[in-house]
Design an enzyme around this catalytic site. Structure first.
Site, PDB file in Angstrom:
ATOM      1  N   HIS A  59       0.502  -1.430   0.001  1.00  0.00           N
ATOM      2  CA  HIS A  59       0.031   0.328   0.146  1.00  0.00           C
ATOM      3  C   HIS A  59       0.632   1.767  -0.001  1.00  0.00           C
ATOM      4  CE1 HIS A  59      -4.420  -1.442   1.823  1.00  0.00           C
ATOM      5  NE2 HIS A  59      -3.802  -2.482   0.407  1.00  0.00           N
TER       6      HIS A  59
ATOM      7  N   TYR B 217      -9.301   5.671   7.348  1.00  0.00           N
ATOM      8  CA  TYR B 217      -9.914   5.616   8.148  1.00  0.00           C
ATOM      9  C   TYR B 217     -10.791   6.511   8.259  1.00  0.00           C
ATOM     10  CZ  TYR B 217      -5.602   2.913  10.019  1.00  0.00           C
ATOM     11  OH  TYR B 217      -4.599   2.809  10.212  1.00  0.00           O
TER      12      TYR B 217
ATOM     13  N   PRO C  30      -4.644   0.513  18.590  1.00  0.00           N
ATOM     14  CA  PRO C  30      -4.468   0.156  16.811  1.00  0.00           C
ATOM     15  C   PRO C  30      -4.540   0.969  16.092  1.00  0.00           C
ATOM     16  CG  PRO C  30      -6.914  -1.216  17.541  1.00  0.00           C
ATOM     17  CD  PRO C  30      -6.137   0.491  19.413  1.00  0.00           C
TER      18      PRO C  30
ATOM     19  N   LYS D 166       0.400  -0.031  14.859  1.00  0.00           N
ATOM     20  CA  LYS D 166       1.328   0.073  15.745  1.00  0.00           C
ATOM     21  C   LYS D 166       2.063  -1.028  16.437  1.00  0.00           C
ATOM     22  CE  LYS D 166       3.811   3.111  13.644  1.00  0.00           C
ATOM     23  NZ  LYS D 166       3.623   2.719  12.184  1.00  0.00           N
TER      24      LYS D 166
ATOM     25  N   TYR E  87       3.454   6.849  10.173  1.00  0.00           N
ATOM     26  CA  TYR E  87       2.751   5.451   9.826  1.00  0.00           C
ATOM     27  C   TYR E  87       3.211   4.389   8.976  1.00  0.00           C
ATOM     28  CZ  TYR E  87      -1.678   2.460   8.329  1.00  0.00           C
ATOM     29  OH  TYR E  87      -2.582   2.022   9.163  1.00  0.00           O
TER      30      TYR E  87
HETATM   31  P1  RFL Z   1      -0.233 -11.902  21.517  1.00  0.00           P
HETATM   32  O1  RFL Z   1      -0.792 -12.538  19.906  1.00  0.00           O
HETATM   33  O2  RFL Z   1      -0.910 -11.451  22.483  1.00  0.00           O
HETATM   34  O3  RFL Z   1       0.315 -12.917  21.807  1.00  0.00           O
HETATM   35  C1  RFL Z   1       1.105 -13.623  22.964  1.00  0.00           C
HETATM   36  C2  RFL Z   1       0.631 -15.315  23.642  1.00  0.00           C
HETATM   37  O4  RFL Z   1       0.855 -15.661  24.924  1.00  0.00           O
HETATM   38  C3  RFL Z   1       0.459 -16.469  25.086  1.00  0.00           C
HETATM   39  N1  RFL Z   1      -0.215 -17.042  26.739  1.00  0.00           N
HETATM   40  C4  RFL Z   1       0.788 -17.586  27.460  1.00  0.00           C
HETATM   41  N2  RFL Z   1       1.138 -18.908  26.873  1.00  0.00           N
HETATM   42  C5  RFL Z   1       1.690 -19.581  28.399  1.00  0.00           C
HETATM   43  N3  RFL Z   1       1.138 -18.935  29.431  1.00  0.00           N
HETATM   44  C6  RFL Z   1       1.086 -18.050  29.522  1.00  0.00           C
HETATM   45  N4  RFL Z   1       0.313 -18.059  31.064  1.00  0.00           N
HETATM   46  C7  RFL Z   1       0.308 -17.148  29.055  1.00  0.00           C
HETATM   47  N5  RFL Z   1      -0.502 -16.514  28.961  1.00  0.00           N
HETATM   48  C8  RFL Z   1      -0.001 -15.919  27.422  1.00  0.00           C
HETATM   49  C9  RFL Z   1      -0.928 -16.040  24.666  1.00  0.00           C
HETATM   50  O5  RFL Z   1      -2.026 -17.090  24.365  1.00  0.00           O
HETATM   51  C10 RFL Z   1      -0.747 -15.506  23.305  1.00  0.00           C
HETATM   52  O6  RFL Z   1      -0.773 -16.789  21.636  1.00  0.00           O
HETATM   53  O7  RFL Z   1       1.387 -10.918  22.271  1.00  0.00           O
HETATM   54  P2  RFL Z   1       2.426 -10.522  20.876  1.00  0.00           P
HETATM   55  O8  RFL Z   1       3.353 -12.227  20.451  1.00  0.00           O
HETATM   56  O9  RFL Z   1       3.506 -10.125  21.118  1.00  0.00           O
HETATM   57  O10 RFL Z   1       2.266 -10.109  19.315  1.00  0.00           O
HETATM   58  C11 RFL Z   1       1.877  -8.561  19.321  1.00  0.00           C
HETATM   59  C12 RFL Z   1       0.615  -8.142  19.017  1.00  0.00           C
HETATM   60  O11 RFL Z   1      -0.438  -9.923  18.606  1.00  0.00           O
HETATM   61  C13 RFL Z   1      -0.681  -6.566  19.147  1.00  0.00           C
HETATM   62  O12 RFL Z   1       0.658  -6.089  18.893  1.00  0.00           O
HETATM   63  C14 RFL Z   1      -0.902  -6.621  17.627  1.00  0.00           C
HETATM   64  O13 RFL Z   1      -1.921  -7.318  17.435  1.00  0.00           O
HETATM   65  C15 RFL Z   1      -1.632  -5.486  17.817  1.00  0.00           C
HETATM   66  N6  RFL Z   1      -2.774  -4.796  16.920  1.00  0.00           N
HETATM   67  C16 RFL Z   1      -1.795  -4.365  15.165  1.00  0.00           C
HETATM   68  N7  RFL Z   1      -0.668  -4.582  15.510  1.00  0.00           N
HETATM   69  C17 RFL Z   1      -0.261  -3.948  13.959  1.00  0.00           C
HETATM   70  O14 RFL Z   1       1.545  -4.091  14.173  1.00  0.00           O
HETATM   71  N8  RFL Z   1      -0.547  -3.264  13.041  1.00  0.00           N
HETATM   72  C18 RFL Z   1      -1.512  -3.679  12.916  1.00  0.00           C
HETATM   73  O15 RFL Z   1      -2.514  -3.219  11.904  1.00  0.00           O
HETATM   74  C19 RFL Z   1      -2.708  -4.206  14.043  1.00  0.00           C
HETATM   75  N9  RFL Z   1      -4.055  -4.368  14.367  1.00  0.00           N
HETATM   76  C20 RFL Z   1      -4.209  -5.178  17.031  1.00  0.00           C
HETATM   77  C21 RFL Z   1      -4.460  -4.921  15.509  1.00  0.00           C
HETATM   78  C22 RFL Z   1      -4.648  -5.532  17.703  1.00  0.00           C
HETATM   79  C23 RFL Z   1      -5.906  -5.417  17.548  1.00  0.00           C
HETATM   80  N10 RFL Z   1      -6.501  -6.310  18.602  1.00  0.00           N
HETATM   81  C24 RFL Z   1      -7.325  -7.411  18.591  1.00  0.00           C
HETATM   82  C25 RFL Z   1      -5.906  -5.644  20.221  1.00  0.00           C
HETATM   83  C26 RFL Z   1      -5.953  -4.610  15.022  1.00  0.00           C
HETATM   84  C27 RFL Z   1      -6.961  -5.143  16.433  1.00  0.00           C
HETATM   85  C28 RFL Z   1      -8.086  -4.958  16.456  1.00  0.00           C
HETATM   86  C1  PHB Z   2      -6.713  -3.899  10.555  1.00  0.00           C
HETATM   87  O1  PHB Z   2      -6.733  -4.500   9.309  1.00  0.00           O
HETATM   88  O2  PHB Z   2      -7.015  -5.277  11.375  1.00  0.00           O
HETATM   89  C2  PHB Z   2      -6.143  -2.499  11.068  1.00  0.00           C
HETATM   90  C3  PHB Z   2      -5.762  -2.120  10.099  1.00  0.00           C
HETATM   91  C4  PHB Z   2      -4.902  -0.748  10.197  1.00  0.00           C
HETATM   92  C5  PHB Z   2      -4.752  -0.633  11.615  1.00  0.00           C
HETATM   93  C6  PHB Z   2      -5.096  -1.884  12.396  1.00  0.00           C
HETATM   94  C7  PHB Z   2      -6.095  -2.468  12.002  1.00  0.00           C
HETATM   95  O3  PHB Z   2      -4.526   0.355  12.259  1.00  0.00           O
END
Ligand code: RFL
Ligand code: PHB
Length: 401
Positions: free
Chosen positions: A76, A205, A297, A301, A389
């Site tokens: 993108h 957005y 989110p 980041k 971004y």
């Molecule tokens: P995770 O993915 O939460 O994984 C942690 C893992 O640890 C396990 N766990 C345990 N295992 C053993 N013993 C325990 N006691 C444990 N406790 C927990 C869990 O089951 C899990 O499998 O953390 P990690 O690996 O640091 O990854 C971080 C990312 O998942 C997170 O930062 C992103 O998803 C955030 N995020 C976004 N980030 C981006 O860079 N670009 C995006 O577009 C973006 N969009 C988003 C997002 C997060 C969202 N939500 C749901 C918060 C969009 C959304 C909606």
């Molecule tokens: C997504 O596609 O889930 C997404 C994209 C951009 C954001 C957050 C989530 O800023």
């Protein structure tokens, strides 16, 4: 009877942070065991990030898992902001001298990492219950857990806390050794995933009087949409039709006309939070990814920050084993935190620019309007957004320290 074993690094959590770290360590010949509380299917069922910065893409290439990401990911060049019925395009490519982001879902990325780990026959324990971390303030840390009713203990050199915001690692650090900074926003994002073509080729957005919305995607045939809801909202209260109706109300005419609706594959609500733990190291325990920090989110980041933490942690551990130097590990927390705070600032700012909060006073709305108007009319302001971004360079700010 407890079964005992030994490894160099125990990685708690098999999300993207833990799996990328495992991959990088394995490439350097360092042994690691990954312990995950959930099943692999459960981890893959969590629909989260979609936007990868170049720094993250490069790291996944380095980890040897970039092949499908490059084949299926969508490059993108820009995204749109919709406000007062008008769209404004942030041309990231032109404003940053050619930088882009890659749209590739966290689920797919996690699947690629899981497959690479299992193809290399690297040890991962799913459904590891009651994981507990011990003695990380000394030279001989241990990790205990249970699986299928049996007890296990692993002696190790280091523990990597990659266990997300609700994990056990940060919670095991003695109070007083850790400072936590937190802001909880009074809203959440209700997300819906559907096998429908995205409404637009780029992300949109939306700041509407009914609240924020985001049009995103996973592929040319799979869409991801979000609408801002009160934090108290329950996902059960939202039928697919109710979601699509609300999204339409927040879009412009072009968006409403072009939106293709369909049955949801997944719907969930994510709370919005800014959170940082300082420091990220306690003796031989290191926190990485969401275990150490959370961003709302809006700036996309979270996963990208996790990738930089893991890059720094892997290089510190490799230096320890290969060069017998702890300089990288000693610098880990400070190095990560500088980048984390910059992303926290941008994510907070972008959230405040695009969301409406109940009880906001009239001056807040006026100031938000002024800021959006400035952004729509100033190339300098647009460049600031674009630069953040796509992700600031790794070496950003080093010379002013
Ligand atoms: P995770 O993915 O939460 O994984 C942690 C893992 O640890 C396990 N766990 C345990 N295992 C053993 N013993 C325990 N006691 C444990 N406790 C927990 C869990 O089951 C899990 O499998 O953390 P990690 O690996 O640091 O990854 C971080 C990312 O998942 C997170 O930062 C992103 O998803 C955030 N995020 C976004 N980030 C981006 O860079 N670009 C995006 O577009 C973006 N969009 C988003 C997002 C997060 C969202 N939500 C749901 C918060 C969009 C959304 C909606
Ligand atoms: C997504 O596609 O889930 C997404 C994209 C951009 C954001 C957050 C989530 O800023």
């Amino acid at each position: 009877m407890t079964s005992r074993t030994r490894t160099q690094v125990v990685i708690v959590g098999a999300g993207p942070s833990g799996l990328v770290l495992g991959q990088l360590l394995s490439k350097a010949g360092i042994d690691a065991i990954v312990l995950e509380r959930q099943t692999g299917e459960h981890v893959l069922g969590r629909i989260r990030a979609g936007v990868l910065e170049q720094v993250c893409v490069d790291l996944l290439d380095e980890a040897g898992v970039g092949e499908r990401m490059h084949r299926e990911g969508l490059v993108h060049d820009g995204f749109e902001l919709l406000w007062q019925g008008k769209r404004h395009r942030i041309d990231m490519n032109a404003l940053t001298g050619g930088k882009t982001v890659l749209v590739y879902g966290q689920t797919e990325l996690t699947r690629d990492l899981m497959e690479a780990r299992s193809a290399a026959d690297l040890p991962t324990v799913y459904e590891a219950k009651n994981v507990a971390v011990h003695d990380f303030d000394g030279k001989s840390p241990r990790v205990t857990y249970e699986k299928d009713g049996k007890s296990y203990e692993i002696d190790c050199d280091f523990i990597a806390g990659c266990d997300g915001f609700h994990g056990v690692c940060r919670a095991s650090v003695p109070q007083g050794a850790i400072q936590e900074y937190e802001k909880v926003y009074p809203v959440g994002w209700l997300g819906l995933l559907a096998d429908t073509p995205p409404v637009s080729e780029e992300l949109i957005y939306v700041n509407s009087p009914r609240g924020f919305a985001l049009c995103s995607m996973r592929s040319h045939t799979r869409s991801r949409y979000y609408v801002q809801v009160p934090l108290t909202e329950k996902v059960e209260n939202w039928s697919d039709d109710a979601f699509w109706d609300e999204l339409k109300l927040r879009l412009d005419e072009k968006g409403r006309d072009g939106l293709v609706t369909g049955p949801s594959l997944e719907k969930s609500i994510a709370p919005l939070r800014s959170f940082v733990a300082e420091p990220l190291r306690f003796g031989r325990l290191f926190l990485a990814g969401d275990a150490g920090h959370i961003v709302p989110p809006t700036g996309a980041k979270g996963l990208n920050l996790a990738a930089t933490d893991v890059k720094y942690l892997a290089s510190g551990l490799i230096e320890h084993y290969q060069d017998k130097s702890d300089d990288g590990l000693d610098a880990y927390s400070d190095r990560c935190l500088r980048r984390i705070w910059r992303a926290e600032r941008f994510s907070w700012w972008f959230t405040m620019l695009t969301h409406r909060f109940e009880g906001d006073d009239p001056i807040t709305e006026k100031l938000q309007n002024a800021e959006l108007e400035y952004l729509f009319n100033s190339e300098a302001a647009a460049r600031t957004v674009a630069e953040n971004y796509v992700g600031l360079p790794l070496e950003f700010g080093e010379e002013t320290r």
